[in-house]
Design an enzyme around this catalytic site. Structure first.
Site, PDB file in Angstrom:
ATOM      1  N   ASP A 178     -11.734   3.478   5.903  1.00  0.00           N
ATOM      2  CA  ASP A 178     -10.531   3.224   6.677  1.00  0.00           C
ATOM      3  C   ASP A 178     -10.531   4.047   7.969  1.00  0.00           C
ATOM      4  O   ASP A 178     -11.226   5.055   8.095  1.00  0.00           O
ATOM      5  CB  ASP A 178      -9.294   3.561   5.844  1.00  0.00           C
ATOM      6  CG  ASP A 178      -8.075   2.736   6.229  1.00  0.00           C
ATOM      7  OD1 ASP A 178      -8.104   2.087   7.296  1.00  0.00           O
ATOM      8  OD2 ASP A 178      -7.087   2.740   5.467  1.00  0.00           O
TER       9      ASP A 178
ATOM     10  N   ASP B 224      -3.343  -5.131   6.606  1.00  0.00           N
ATOM     11  CA  ASP B 224      -2.492  -4.447   5.633  1.00  0.00           C
ATOM     12  C   ASP B 224      -1.326  -5.322   5.195  1.00  0.00           C
ATOM     13  O   ASP B 224      -0.580  -4.949   4.286  1.00  0.00           O
ATOM     14  CB  ASP B 224      -1.949  -3.149   6.236  1.00  0.00           C
ATOM     15  CG  ASP B 224      -3.001  -2.056   6.282  1.00  0.00           C
ATOM     16  OD1 ASP B 224      -4.035  -2.191   5.599  1.00  0.00           O
ATOM     17  OD2 ASP B 224      -2.800  -1.067   7.006  1.00  0.00           O
TER      18      ASP B 224
END
Length: 725
Positions: free
Chosen positions: A476, A546
């Site tokens: 990430d 997301d």
């Protein structure tokens, strides 16, 4: 060379006349050297059996010396061309004027890797051929090699540029783009992808007008806001018809793609590292290699352009064991627990996952340092002993009693001010000395332009990956770059930092993927903030957003499919009400949306009802049957979520004997007429059987008359149809 001399049927050269004709199966690209030494762009489009006489395109070209009127391959600054230049150099005498002229050419079979950069590749030299044109400025000694690779089986031209200072004085590059193309005409639409966090990959289409359309990022990464891709399309072009010219940049940092229409109605497209806040010092003998641009041509609309990119990126950009293997079905604990978990809770989720047929358990954020929220511990890659007192190895053993594989989330490019790493090395973050350090998500960015930082992260992660026995890593990156400066670099090289950061990242990923070839790496940057071809080279899949809402994901996944194969798109079923938008969507619809990419779950499986568990079990079994088709099949967009109430796409096997069709209807409507869906990509004379009804229908009927869509009840409804010969 004689005009009849050919090289592997991919590149024809006539040295006497000064032209180069590159051609793949369905497209051609042609370059002509002007008598004054400027490489001119003559043609790019449908395949030609013979080169075009340059006079047909440029009457009196030999006598034309006004650079503003000539279509060029690599235009310069300051000598008569007032359009966007491809490069610019600052010389020691303060001037910015250089004039690259043609010196020689080289041809070779295959394609060479780019030093320190991701790139498409060949597995056999017979797959492609590369042309290099060497240019040089007599005054400064600046030497530039333009590289062109043409593939036999893909309608693409791969371009990049390599700079070398052959002079005796230092110079500084202020602009170093990878490619420039001049089109004779301005009647094009621009198609590109824009968005924001949780709203990635919205398809935009607008007419090019006089002036410049710029697609760019200045955030240090390719960004949620604009993807490094642009297509010029004929005004009437659609999914199946019309000419399309695609530009996809294989890079993960600041970029710009400009489409400039001038007063003479010509269009110039330039692609490369963003010149904003960029410079690169070249001492005598030093080089700079630019990233590559993949330029795809289609005369069968956007759909065929997309499938060209899909095939190329799936097989000749992605690498490693998982390029051709089935990707595992996973469950990720993030939306199930967020930071609040212990080993017992994680094992409970894994136990249910194993009973439902899930193959991989992924432990997300919160397992390291003292991380109970997002305010601490990035950089301290050791277990959180309050949560995991027996460590990752013990947890992995417990998980693998139920689910075969164990994966881990990391965010290795970041550092928390509240961390042991920051306390020991406060200068290891990007910063400008004496100035405020901008925090986002309570974190700073590690300075990957420094070798010692890259080395530390490599060793820290290697230790974790070995100890935890991981087979999957979610990588990430949750913020853009600010205060882009480096304590490890002299003042005159500070504007190199953003690019050197990306080079440091690529070096780290090359080392990690080489040391751990069995690990499936998934790219993530707050979702789709760095969904680009550069990252696909190291990580064959990317977490698309997301935003896990199935209806929002229709637009995101549809938009990404313009360039990226479905097998590169991570997609999960999450809980309802959805955590991002609050929508309540049927579990079947959530499954169909997620099964259109790399499939997984992002919820607490222990909270499912028995009925929901049966649906999940069915989804898992179904995806396992269809996984090769979704991950490696040909993708066709049928109905756009940006244009109506329904969305549809389908996957077709290489032999056209199998297809999987997904259809989504967002809102229910009263008294609607029956609908038919026209399929694509089938073999007209094959007879296909619909798996659910056993009905047999010819391919031509399914494509031209259409497939009847049964009535669907309620909002957010969907269906999946499997066809087999």
């Amino acid at each position: 060379m004689d005009i009849t001399e050919t090289w592997n049927e991919l590149i024809d050269v006539n040295e006497k006349e000064g032209w180069f004709h590159l051609h793949s199966k369905n497209s051609s690209y042609m370059i002509q050297i002007h008598p004054l030494g400027y490489p001119l762009h003559v043609y790019w489009g449908a395949r030609l059996q013979a080169p075009i006489e340059v006079q047909a395109i440029l009457p009196n070209f030999a006598n034309e010396t006004n650079l503003d009127r000539l279509p060029q391959e690599y235009p310069q600054y300051g000598s008569g061309d007032f359009r966007n230049p491809a490069y610019q150099a600052l010389l020691e005498d303060g001037s910015r004027i250089t004039e690259l002229t043609y010196q020689t050419f080289r041809l070779y079979n295959g394609k060479q890797p780019l030093s320190g950069l991701p790139a498409t590749y060949v597995e056999s030299d017979s797959e492609a051929m590369t042309l290099e044109l060497e240019l040089e400025d007599a005054y400064s000694g600046l030497n530039v090699v333009l590289s062109y690779t043409v593939f036999a089986e893909f309608d693409v031209i791969i371009r990049s540029a390599r700079f070398l200072n052959k002079g005796v004085k230092t110079l500084k590059l202020l602009r170093a783009h990878s490619a420039s193309v001049d089109f004779q005409g301005g009647e094009y639409d621009a198609v590109y992808l824009s968005g924001a966090w949780t709203r990635e990959a919205t398809i935009r289409r607008s007419r090019l007008n006089p002036g410049t359309l710029r697609i760019e990022s200045r955030r240090g990464m390719s960004s949620h806001q604009l993807n490094p891709f642009l297509a010029l399309v004929s005004p009437a072009a659609n999914e199946q018809y019309g000419e399309v010219y695609g530009f996809s940049f294989v890079y993960s940092g600041n970029f710009s793609i400009d489409a400039e229409v001038d007063s003479m109605n010509t269009t110039r497209v330039t692609v490369g590292i963003n010149s904003f806040d960029f410079s690169w010092k070249l001492l005598p003998g030093e080089k700079l290699q630019t990233p590559e641009v993949v330029m795809a041509y289609s005369r069968e609309g956007l759909g065929e352009m997309s499938r060209t990119y899909h095939r190329l990126y799936r097989t000749r950009l992605c690498r490693g064991a998982y390029r051709d293997q089935n990707r595992p079905i996973l469950v990720n604990n993030w939306e199930a627990t967020y930071f609040q978990f212990d080993a017992d809770k994680l094992e409970e989720i894994a136990k249910v996952g194993g009973e439902l047929g899930i193959e991989l358990f992924v432990l997300d954020d919160g397992w390291f340092g003292k991380r109970d929220d997002d305010k601490t511990s990035l950089g301290d890659w050791v277990e959180h002993r309050d949560k995991l007192p027996l460590g990752l190895k013990d947890l992995a053993n417990r998980i693998q009693k139920h689910v075969p594989q164990f994966g881990l989330w990391v965010e290795p490019e970041m550092i928390s001010p509240d961390s042991n790493l920051y306390r020991n090395h406060p200068d290891w973050c990007l910063h400008a000395e004496g100035r405020r350090r901008t925090e986002a998500r309570t974190q700073l960015v590690l300075d990957y332009s420094r070798q010692e930082v890259v080395d530390y992260i490599f060793e820290a992660l290697s230790d974790v990956f070995i100890r935890a026995q991981v087979t999957y890593v979610k990588w990430d990156m949750n913020r853009g770059l600010t205060e882009i400066g480096s304590a490890g670099r002299e003042p005159e090289r500070q504007q190199e930092t953003a690019h050197r950061y990306v080079l440091g990242l690529y070096q780290l990923l090359e080392r990690l993927t080489a040391r751990f070839p069995h690990i499936l790496f998934e790219n993530c940057a707050s979702g789709g903030g760095r969904f680009d071809p550069g990252m696909l080279y190291y990580m064959p899949q990317t977490w698309a957003s997301d935003n896990t809402d199935a209806i929002e994901r229709l637009k995101i996944q549809y938009g990404l499919s313009l360039v990226y194969p479905a097998g590169s798109i991570g997609a999960h079923v999450s809980a309802v009400p959805n955590h991002q938008v609050g929508r309540i969507t049927p579990l079947m619809t959530r499954g169909h949306a997620a099964m259109s990419g790399n499939f997984g779950y992002e919820l607490d499986l222990t909270k499912l009802t028995d009925e929901e568990k049966e649906i999940v079990r069915f989804q898992v079994e179904s995806y396992k049957r269809h996984r090769p088709l979704v991950q490696r099949g040909e993708f066709y967009r049928l109905l756009s979520p940006f244009e109506g109430n329904s969305t549809s796409w389908m996957f077709v096997s290489d032999d056209r004997k199998e297809a999987l069709v997904f259809y989504f209807r967002v809102l229910a409507e009263a008294n609607m007429p029956s609908a038919k869906l026209k399929l694509q990509g089938l073999q007209p004379d094959y007879i296909y059987q619909l798996a659910d009804t056993k009905e047999k229908v010819s391919g031509d009927r399914l494509m031209y008359a259409g497939l009847a869509i049964p009535g669907l009840k309620g909002d957010f409804a969907s269906m999946c149809i499997h066809l087999m010969v």
